[in-house]
Motif scaffolding. Sequence first.
Motif, PDB file in Angstrom:
ATOM      1  N   LEU A 265       0.723  -1.122   0.021  1.00 36.69           N
ATOM      2  CA  LEU A 265       0.138   0.019  -0.039  1.00 36.69           C
ATOM      3  C   LEU A 265       0.695   1.163  -0.122  1.00 36.69           C
ATOM      4  O   LEU A 265       2.034   1.149   0.620  1.00 36.69           O
ATOM      5  N   ASN A 266       0.311   2.247  -0.483  1.00 37.70           N
ATOM      6  CA  ASN A 266       1.119   3.694  -0.698  1.00 37.70           C
ATOM      7  C   ASN A 266       0.506   4.290   0.723  1.00 37.70           C
ATOM      8  O   ASN A 266      -0.516   4.745   0.874  1.00 37.70           O
ATOM      9  N   MET A 267       1.576   4.391   1.782  1.00 39.83           N
ATOM     10  CA  MET A 267       0.845   4.905   3.016  1.00 39.83           C
ATOM     11  C   MET A 267       0.976   6.315   3.017  1.00 39.83           C
ATOM     12  O   MET A 267       0.137   6.857   3.924  1.00 39.83           O
ATOM     13  N   GLY A 268       1.518   7.159   2.301  1.00 37.67           N
ATOM     14  CA  GLY A 268       1.430   8.564   2.179  1.00 37.67           C
ATOM     15  C   GLY A 268      -0.121   8.505   1.513  1.00 37.67           C
ATOM     16  O   GLY A 268      -0.738   9.625   2.001  1.00 37.67           O
ATOM     17  N   ALA A 269      -0.456   8.071   0.516  1.00 35.05           N
ATOM     18  CA  ALA A 269      -1.821   8.218   0.035  1.00 35.05           C
ATOM     19  C   ALA A 269      -2.938   7.910   0.851  1.00 35.05           C
ATOM     20  O   ALA A 269      -4.001   8.412   0.969  1.00 35.05           O
ATOM     21  N   LEU A 270      -2.477   6.832   1.784  1.00 36.84           N
ATOM     22  CA  LEU A 270      -3.593   6.429   2.904  1.00 36.84           C
ATOM     23  C   LEU A 270      -3.617   7.470   3.889  1.00 36.84           C
ATOM     24  O   LEU A 270      -4.878   7.870   4.346  1.00 36.84           O
ATOM     25  N   ALA A 271      -2.495   8.151   4.106  1.00 36.36           N
ATOM     26  CA  ALA A 271      -2.657   9.514   5.155  1.00 36.36           C
ATOM     27  C   ALA A 271      -3.552  10.481   4.469  1.00 36.36           C
ATOM     28  O   ALA A 271      -4.261  11.320   5.231  1.00 36.36           O
ATOM     29  N   GLU A 272      -3.277  10.773   3.321  1.00 34.30           N
ATOM     30  CA  GLU A 272      -4.043  11.708   2.731  1.00 34.30           C
ATOM     31  C   GLU A 272      -5.711  11.391   2.678  1.00 34.30           C
ATOM     32  O   GLU A 272      -6.593  12.316   2.994  1.00 34.30           O
ATOM     33  N   ALA A 273      -5.810  10.145   2.542  1.00 37.31           N
ATOM     34  CA  ALA A 273      -7.391   9.531   2.436  1.00 37.31           C
ATOM     35  C   ALA A 273      -8.011   9.745   3.858  1.00 37.31           C
ATOM     36  O   ALA A 273      -9.094  10.086   3.976  1.00 37.31           O
ATOM     37  N   GLN A 274      -6.982   9.542   4.758  1.00 37.07           N
ATOM     38  CA  GLN A 274      -7.537   9.710   6.028  1.00 37.07           C
ATOM     39  C   GLN A 274      -7.895  11.270   6.434  1.00 37.07           C
ATOM     40  O   GLN A 274      -8.996  11.500   7.219  1.00 37.07           O
ATOM     41  N   VAL A 275      -7.339  11.988   5.790  1.00 36.28           N
ATOM     42  CA  VAL A 275      -7.524  13.640   6.191  1.00 36.28           C
ATOM     43  C   VAL A 275      -8.950  13.669   5.694  1.00 36.28           C
ATOM     44  O   VAL A 275      -9.879  14.417   6.171  1.00 36.28           O
ATOM     45  N   LEU A 276      -9.255  13.270   4.394  1.00 36.77           N
ATOM     46  CA  LEU A 276     -10.677  13.433   3.587  1.00 36.77           C
ATOM     47  C   LEU A 276     -11.510  12.717   4.289  1.00 36.77           C
ATOM     48  O   LEU A 276     -12.779  13.304   4.416  1.00 36.77           O
ATOM     49  N   ASN A 277     -11.356  11.313   4.921  1.00 39.39           N
ATOM     50  CA  ASN A 277     -12.316  10.716   5.838  1.00 39.39           C
ATOM     51  C   ASN A 277     -12.650  11.539   6.897  1.00 39.39           C
ATOM     52  O   ASN A 277     -13.753  11.629   7.109  1.00 39.39           O
ATOM     53  N   GLN A 278     -11.698  12.147   7.661  1.00 35.18           N
ATOM     54  CA  GLN A 278     -12.254  13.350   8.702  1.00 35.18           C
ATOM     55  C   GLN A 278     -12.858  14.255   8.387  1.00 35.18           C
ATOM     56  O   GLN A 278     -14.064  14.605   9.117  1.00 35.18           O
ATOM     57  N   GLY A 279     -12.752  14.747   7.046  1.00 34.98           N
ATOM     58  CA  GLY A 279     -13.413  15.915   6.638  1.00 34.98           C
ATOM     59  C   GLY A 279     -14.936  15.547   6.450  1.00 34.98           C
ATOM     60  O   GLY A 279     -16.001  16.183   6.636  1.00 34.98           O
ATOM     61  N   ILE A 280     -15.236  14.456   5.911  1.00 29.31           N
ATOM     62  CA  ILE A 280     -16.666  13.615   5.805  1.00 29.31           C
ATOM     63  C   ILE A 280     -17.486  13.482   6.826  1.00 29.31           C
ATOM     64  O   ILE A 280     -18.579  13.703   7.233  1.00 29.31           O
ATOM     65  N   PHE A 281     -16.619  12.730   7.676  1.00 28.57           N
ATOM     66  CA  PHE A 281     -17.225  11.984   9.001  1.00 28.57           C
ATOM     67  C   PHE A 281     -17.317  12.826  10.179  1.00 28.57           C
ATOM     68  O   PHE A 281     -17.507  12.322  11.329  1.00 28.57           O
ATOM     69  N   ALA A 282     -16.270  13.727  10.249  1.00 31.37           N
ATOM     70  CA  ALA A 282     -16.068  14.727  11.212  1.00 31.37           C
ATOM     71  C   ALA A 282     -15.666  14.082  12.551  1.00 31.37           C
ATOM     72  O   ALA A 282     -16.136  14.189  13.709  1.00 31.37           O
ATOM     73  N   ALA A 283     -14.667  13.367  12.382  1.00 30.49           N
ATOM     74  CA  ALA A 283     -13.777  12.745  13.435  1.00 30.49           C
ATOM     75  C   ALA A 283     -12.432  12.488  13.189  1.00 30.49           C
ATOM     76  O   ALA A 283     -11.993  12.449  12.208  1.00 30.49           O
ATOM     77  N   GLU A 284     -11.666  12.097  14.435  1.00 32.81           N
ATOM     78  CA  GLU A 284     -10.288  12.013  14.229  1.00 32.81           C
ATOM     79  C   GLU A 284      -9.962  10.614  13.545  1.00 32.81           C
ATOM     80  O   GLU A 284     -10.606   9.640  14.006  1.00 32.81           O
ATOM     81  N   PRO A 285      -9.186  10.558  12.593  1.00 34.29           N
ATOM     82  CA  PRO A 285      -8.996   9.175  12.037  1.00 34.29           C
ATOM     83  C   PRO A 285      -8.011   8.312  12.829  1.00 34.29           C
ATOM     84  O   PRO A 285      -7.322   8.971  13.791  1.00 34.29           O
TER      85      PRO A 285
END
Length: 297
Positions: A265-285
């Motif tokens: 897995l691309n862990m850098g891309a995963l970290a970016e996705a986590q940030v977007l996930n937080q923006g959608i679901f309003a919680a800390e990844p």
Amino acid sequence: MLHLTECPRDAMQGWPTFIPTTQKTAYLNALLRVGFDTLDFGSFVSPKAIPQLADTAQVLAGLDLKQSATRLLAIVANLRGAETAARYPQIRYIGFPLSVSETFQQRNTNKSIREALDDVARMQELCARTGQQQVVYLSMGFGNPYGDPWSPEILGEFTQKLDALAVGIVALSDTIGASVPATIAPPFRELTVAFPHIEFGAHLHTTPGTWREKVQAAYEAGCRRFDGALGGYGGCPMATDELTGNMPTERLIEFATEAGEDLQLNMGALAEAQVLNQGIFAAEPLPLAPSPKERGN
């Protein structure tokens, strides 16, 4: 080799406020860059049933698939939905929930199990014509809250019927978080031996304190295909009023790493996705490594 399916569709489908199409698309494009085996990205079902995913076709049009080897999966509830999904060659997998609980089959698709099996047969024929592949989810695969019969033998009977139709991927699905190691291990142990040509998956729902024992039970029993959702969000709004979250992808990655599985897995891309996930679901990844307290030490 362990295969991970990321399920943003399952995370989003019961979210109470509509997530804008552009936001969904940006999030899914970030997930495509991570390198998951499969992305369960949307569904072609009645917008009255799942209004959150009424824009699946528009989202699909905005996905950048050129630089990603991740395969797309869309969920359908009937043959009509499968016919819609089949119009898009970008979609590799068409997923259908076949319940081992008669009550839930009616709640989820307004059909009996017998009628649903007829749909599976027709969808399998459709996939043979289009070059796509059907993934059948045996929902309520570890028990149900309705008192309907459940046993590993019943799962074997369902799988025998699916095998006769040449279904190649079968995922046992928790649906409500009812699974425990004692109900997870026996079915996988028996099915992977009885049907070695079928790829079996685990779609588990969990609470924070029980994720490891569930994953370990499935893995040690031979399962190598796991579904998860970043942050553990989601659940099935057709099953119960209170949703039990998905298996957190972060925890699956942790377990796979400890087991020596190379997910690439691309862990850098995963970290970016986590940030977007937080923006959608309003919680800390979730962190990618648990604290000692979470390990139970």
